[in-house]
Design an enzyme around this catalytic site. Structure first.
Site, PDB file in Angstrom:
ATOM      1  N   CYS A   1       2.487   4.812  -0.697  1.00  0.00           N
ATOM      2  CA  CYS A   1       1.090   4.399  -0.872  1.00  0.00           C
ATOM      3  C   CYS A   1       0.392   5.283  -1.900  1.00  0.00           C
ATOM      4  O   CYS A   1      -0.041   6.393  -1.584  1.00  0.00           O
ATOM      5  CB  CYS A   1       0.372   4.460   0.472  1.00  0.00           C
ATOM      6  SG  CYS A   1      -1.375   4.066   0.332  1.00  0.00           S
TER       7      CYS A   1
ATOM      8  N   CYS B   1      -3.224   6.170  -1.095  1.00  0.00           N
ATOM      9  CA  CYS B   1      -3.393   7.170  -0.031  1.00  0.00           C
ATOM     10  C   CYS B   1      -3.079   8.564  -0.571  1.00  0.00           C
ATOM     11  O   CYS B   1      -3.759   9.525  -0.258  1.00  0.00           O
ATOM     12  CB  CYS B   1      -2.462   6.916   1.150  1.00  0.00           C
ATOM     13  SG  CYS B   1      -2.300   5.221   1.644  1.00  0.00           S
ATOM     14  N   ASP B   2      -2.033   8.678  -1.358  1.00  0.00           N
ATOM     15  CA  ASP B   2      -1.490   9.998  -1.693  1.00  0.00           C
ATOM     16  C   ASP B   2      -1.587  10.389  -3.163  1.00  0.00           C
ATOM     17  O   ASP B   2      -1.291  11.532  -3.515  1.00  0.00           O
ATOM     18  CB  ASP B   2      -0.004  10.063  -1.268  1.00  0.00           C
ATOM     19  CG  ASP B   2       0.151   9.814   0.226  1.00  0.00           C
ATOM     20  OD1 ASP B   2      -0.744  10.238   0.979  1.00  0.00           O
ATOM     21  OD2 ASP B   2       1.134   9.199   0.632  1.00  0.00           O
TER      22      ASP B   2
END
Ligand code: NDP
Length: 326
Positions: free
Chosen positions: A156, A159-160
């Site tokens: 992701c 997300c990261d």
């Protein structure tokens, strides 16, 4: 009775003793909180069916891990995935949907009422169940990938990606997800390599053009990932090109974007599905082989897999459920 139980992340199934005391009877139970689940909830709530919706592990579904969504009708300027999902949730709640945290961990579809266990503890009996549990990101299956999950390997980018600002990273995959993740990461990172096993991208034309227009994205066609290397964190990746030569690329982040698996394992003993686990529905409907159990969204769609098609199928599921109940 010991009902079949497993977690819907498609882990191998295991037998568990589950509580048999029914805690709640509901008309319509919706499992999943992506566009399919929330749209089903909007329609079911407006039909006065008082739906209960369990969000599952990833509240808001896969779209919460995406950035700009430019192809959902009604947003001429585009919308971010999390905002879109938030809007859908609010719309579902506005008409009386009860949205709850929790995950369906086991089901029993053998009786006239459908049993669903939430978090292995709370047993609900529903007249109709709408399955909108979506799909989960796939990984390559390398040992080194497993080793670095959470310390350099991610599925992701939104997300990261933040953790890799100014660094060099790689995205594996040639579809829309990979293209989208690569262009997102290009805004944060110094350089983004896209590792594609074929000599072409499978992504849509628009996404391919976006990738081509992004100067710090380099696509490595006909390269396969052999190993991710590093000590505590990722330091590079070893690729094999079409000539069988090994190529080392220095990166600190490795993003996997190679597709998804349907989250359907807990339904396997009861519902007909294909060999991958996509739930079969009667063509043109959301009906499964069990009366009163309906499936919508990515858990039953391996062809289109768009937010808008998921939403459309969620609408169908609610209408099918309403007709079934009446
Ligand atoms: P896809 O299945 O479309 O693409 C997966 C990609 O990963 C393919 O290029 C495939 O290669 C590659 N791949 C699969 N397994 C491996 C492996 N073991 N090693 C290396 N590469 C591998 O998945 P996506 O997640 O990209 O997209 C799913 C659906 O969602 C699509 O319909 C897409 O259009 C849609 N989508 C739409 C978006 C939007 O509209 N904003 C955003 C993201 C997705 P190969 O081609 O060789 O099989």
């Amino acid at each position: 009775m010991i009902p079949f139980s497993s977690f819907s992340t498609n882990e191998s199934s295991s037998q568990k003793v589950l509580p048999l005391q029914v805690k709640e009877q509901v008309r319509v139970l919706i499992l999943g909180s992506g566009p399919a689940g929330y749209t089903a909830a909007i329609y079911a709530a407006r039909a006065n069916l008082k739906p209960i919706l369990y969000q599952g592990l990833q509240a808001g579904g896969q779209l919460t891990t995406t950035t700009e969504v430019d192809n959902f009708p009604g947003y001429p300027e585009g919308v971010t995935g999390p905002v879109l999902m938030d809007d859908l949730q609010k719309q579902a709640e506005r008409f009386g949907t009860e949205v709850r945290w929790g995950m369906a961990t086991a089901v029993d579809f053998t009786g006239p009422k459908h049993k669903v266990w939430i978090d292995d503890e709370y047993l609900i009996e529903a007249d109709a169940v709408i399955i909108a549990t979506g799909a989960t990101a796939k990984y390559l299956g390398l040992e080194s990938e497993e080793k670095f999950k959470g310390s350099g390997v991610s599925a992701c980018a939104t997300c990261d990606g933040f953790f890799y600002r100014g660094q060099d990273v790689a995205v594996v995959g040639g579809g829309d997800t990979a293209a989208e993740e690569a262009t997102y990461l290009a805004g944060l990172c110094r350089k983004v390599y896209v590792i594609v096993r074929k000599p072409y991208l499978r992504a849509s034309k628009a996404m391919q053009e976006k990738v081509a227009r992004t100067p710090n994205v380099e696509v490595l066609f006909e390269h396969v990932t052999k190993e991710i290397i590093g000590n505590q964190t990722v330091e590079g990746v070893i690729l094999v090109n079409s000539k069988g030569e090994e190529v080392k690329v220095d990166i600190t982040g490795f993003f996997v974007a190679i597709g998804h698996e349907p989250n359907s394992s807990i339904f396997k003993p009861f519902l007909e599905m294909d060999e991958i686990g996509y739930i079969n529905t009667i063509p043109g409907t959301s009906k499964t082989n069990v009366p009163g159990v309906f499936a919508c969204g990515d858990v039953q769609d391996k062809h289109y897999r768009q937010a808008i098609t998921a939403a459309g199928s969620g609408c169908m599921a609610a209408l099918d459920a309403e007709r079934y109940l009446s």
